[in-house]
Design a protein around this motif. Structure first.
Motif, PDB file in Angstrom:
ATOM      1  N   GLN A  69       0.838  -1.193   0.000  1.00  0.00           N
ATOM      2  CA  GLN A  69       0.000   0.000   0.000  1.00  0.00           C
ATOM      3  C   GLN A  69       0.874   1.244   0.000  1.00  0.00           C
ATOM      4  O   GLN A  69       1.805   1.365   0.807  1.00  0.00           O
ATOM      5  N   VAL A  70       0.562   2.166  -0.907  1.00  0.00           N
ATOM      6  CA  VAL A  70       1.354   3.397  -1.027  1.00  0.00           C
ATOM      7  C   VAL A  70       0.422   4.606  -0.934  1.00  0.00           C
ATOM      8  O   VAL A  70       0.273   5.383  -1.869  1.00  0.00           O
ATOM      9  N   GLY A  71      -0.226   4.742   0.186  1.00  0.00           N
ATOM     10  CA  GLY A  71      -1.108   5.871   0.394  1.00  0.00           C
ATOM     11  C   GLY A  71      -2.557   5.544   0.068  1.00  0.00           C
ATOM     12  O   GLY A  71      -2.948   4.376  -0.027  1.00  0.00           O
ATOM     13  N   ALA A  72      -3.337   6.602  -0.110  1.00  0.00           N
ATOM     14  CA  ALA A  72      -4.768   6.444  -0.357  1.00  0.00           C
ATOM     15  C   ALA A  72      -5.253   7.603  -1.217  1.00  0.00           C
ATOM     16  O   ALA A  72      -4.594   8.636  -1.354  1.00  0.00           O
ATOM     17  N   SER A  73      -6.411   7.409  -1.799  1.00  0.00           N
ATOM     18  CA  SER A  73      -7.021   8.470  -2.602  1.00  0.00           C
ATOM     19  C   SER A  73      -8.495   8.590  -2.242  1.00  0.00           C
ATOM     20  O   SER A  73      -9.128   7.627  -1.815  1.00  0.00           O
ATOM     21  N   ALA A  74      -9.012   9.786  -2.427  1.00  0.00           N
ATOM     22  CA  ALA A  74     -10.424  10.065  -2.162  1.00  0.00           C
ATOM     23  C   ALA A  74     -10.999  10.778  -3.375  1.00  0.00           C
ATOM     24  O   ALA A  74     -10.341  11.623  -3.993  1.00  0.00           O
ATOM     25  N   GLU A  75     -12.239  10.436  -3.731  1.00  0.00           N
ATOM     26  CA  GLU A  75     -12.900  11.030  -4.891  1.00  0.00           C
ATOM     27  C   GLU A  75     -14.298  11.497  -4.507  1.00  0.00           C
ATOM     28  O   GLU A  75     -14.992  10.817  -3.750  1.00  0.00           O
ATOM     29  N   GLN A  76     -14.681  12.643  -5.026  1.00  0.00           N
ATOM     30  CA  GLN A  76     -16.034  13.152  -4.860  1.00  0.00           C
ATOM     31  C   GLN A  76     -16.647  13.274  -6.248  1.00  0.00           C
ATOM     32  O   GLN A  76     -16.093  13.933  -7.129  1.00  0.00           O
ATOM     33  N   HIS A  77     -17.796  12.612  -6.441  1.00  0.00           N
ATOM     34  CA  HIS A  77     -18.472  12.609  -7.738  1.00  0.00           C
ATOM     35  C   HIS A  77     -19.789  13.377  -7.610  1.00  0.00           C
ATOM     36  O   HIS A  77     -20.561  13.161  -6.677  1.00  0.00           O
ATOM     37  N   TYR A  78     -20.042  14.252  -8.575  1.00  0.00           N
ATOM     38  CA  TYR A  78     -21.278  15.027  -8.611  1.00  0.00           C
ATOM     39  C   TYR A  78     -22.032  14.741  -9.901  1.00  0.00           C
ATOM     40  O   TYR A  78     -21.429  14.628 -10.972  1.00  0.00           O
ATOM     41  N   GLN A  79     -23.343  14.645  -9.785  1.00  0.00           N
ATOM     42  CA  GLN A  79     -24.219  14.673 -10.954  1.00  0.00           C
ATOM     43  C   GLN A  79     -25.062  15.932 -10.829  1.00  0.00           C
ATOM     44  O   GLN A  79     -25.781  16.119  -9.852  1.00  0.00           O
ATOM     45  N   LEU A  80     -24.970  16.806 -11.836  1.00  0.00           N
ATOM     46  CA  LEU A  80     -25.614  18.108 -11.782  1.00  0.00           C
ATOM     47  C   LEU A  80     -26.661  18.234 -12.877  1.00  0.00           C
ATOM     48  O   LEU A  80     -26.488  17.704 -13.980  1.00  0.00           O
ATOM     49  N   ARG A  81     -27.716  18.961 -12.578  1.00  0.00           N
ATOM     50  CA  ARG A  81     -28.719  19.319 -13.584  1.00  0.00           C
ATOM     51  C   ARG A  81     -28.761  20.842 -13.651  1.00  0.00           C
ATOM     52  O   ARG A  81     -28.928  21.508 -12.621  1.00  0.00           O
ATOM     53  N   VAL A  82     -28.590  21.374 -14.855  1.00  0.00           N
ATOM     54  CA  VAL A  82     -28.526  22.818 -15.052  1.00  0.00           C
ATOM     55  C   VAL A  82     -29.693  23.238 -15.939  1.00  0.00           C
ATOM     56  O   VAL A  82     -29.906  22.664 -17.015  1.00  0.00           O
ATOM     57  N   ALA A  83     -30.429  24.266 -15.505  1.00  0.00           N
ATOM     58  CA  ALA A  83     -31.720  24.559 -16.114  1.00  0.00           C
ATOM     59  C   ALA A  83     -31.668  25.523 -17.297  1.00  0.00           C
ATOM     60  O   ALA A  83     -32.635  25.619 -18.039  1.00  0.00           O
TER      61      ALA A  83
END
Length: 200
Positions: A69-83
């Motif tokens: 193991q060589v560290g860690a990663s974090a991800e944030q995913h967004y689904q957006l609706r634009v009007a």
């Protein structure tokens, strides 16, 4: 029995975007902290009028190099609706400036397709009637009343074109303005199957 198809075209009035941010560190806690700093400037952008956050999804996992193991990663995913288009351009400009790991869209859609579906259904029935009248004429008889009608297939709508993912090399609002963010045409299709009586 005859089948009919009706199609109408409308201009899309809203779009969907998918965007992800990633941070890596020596451990999970540090990766999550770094990710939080990165998206802290993004969250206020998503609170403006015309923007709806459809989903937020966090992913945290270790990074491996072989069996170590060589560290860690974090991800944030967004689904957006634009009007609307103006809000879309502003959001895309701001998101590109925030340097996400991925930004995809827009996928164009209609916020309300009921009127377009109804018009397509009218055209589908008219098409089925024309076909039935053609067969009746070929047989030397008259077309009688409609006996039965059913959906041929699911009524659906689909964009005629889709914009691809944005290149992360784009910088600033001027680069985003050069992209094709115009709402795309949406084709709404209805199909029906009809059964008619024949008259002498």
């Amino acid at each position: 029995m005859t089948k009919g198809t009706g199609e109408v075209e409308r201009t899309a009035d809203r779009a969907q975007l998918w965007v992800s941010f990633t941070a890596s560190a020596s451990d999970r806690s540090e990766a999550v902290a770094l990710l939080g700093q990165r998206v802290a400037g993004v969250e206020p952008l998503l609170e403006q009028d015309g923007v709806e956050v459809r989903s937020r999804r966090l992913s945290v996992q270790p990074n491996w190099q072989g069996d170590r193991q060589v560290g860690a990663s974090a991800e944030q995913h967004y689904q957006l609706r634009v009007a609307d288009r103006a809000a879309l351009e502003q959001v895309v400009t701001a998101l590109v400036a925030a340097e996400p790991s991925a930004l995809n869209g827009p996928d164009w859609e209609l916020s309300d397709q009921a009127e377009a579906v109804q018009e397509a259904q009218v055209l589908a029935v008219a098409d089925a009637r024309r076909r039935a009248e053609g067969y009746a004429s070929a047989l030397g008889v008259r077309l009688g009343p409609l006996l039965r009608i059913s959906d041929g297939e699911d009524t659906h709508y689909a964009p005629m074109a889709r914009a691809g993912g944005y290149a992360m090399a784009a910088e600033g609002g001027s680069a985003v303005q050069a992209l094709n963010l115009e709402p795309q045409p949406i084709t709404v299709t209805a199909r029906c199957t009809t059964t008619w009586s024949l008259l002498d």
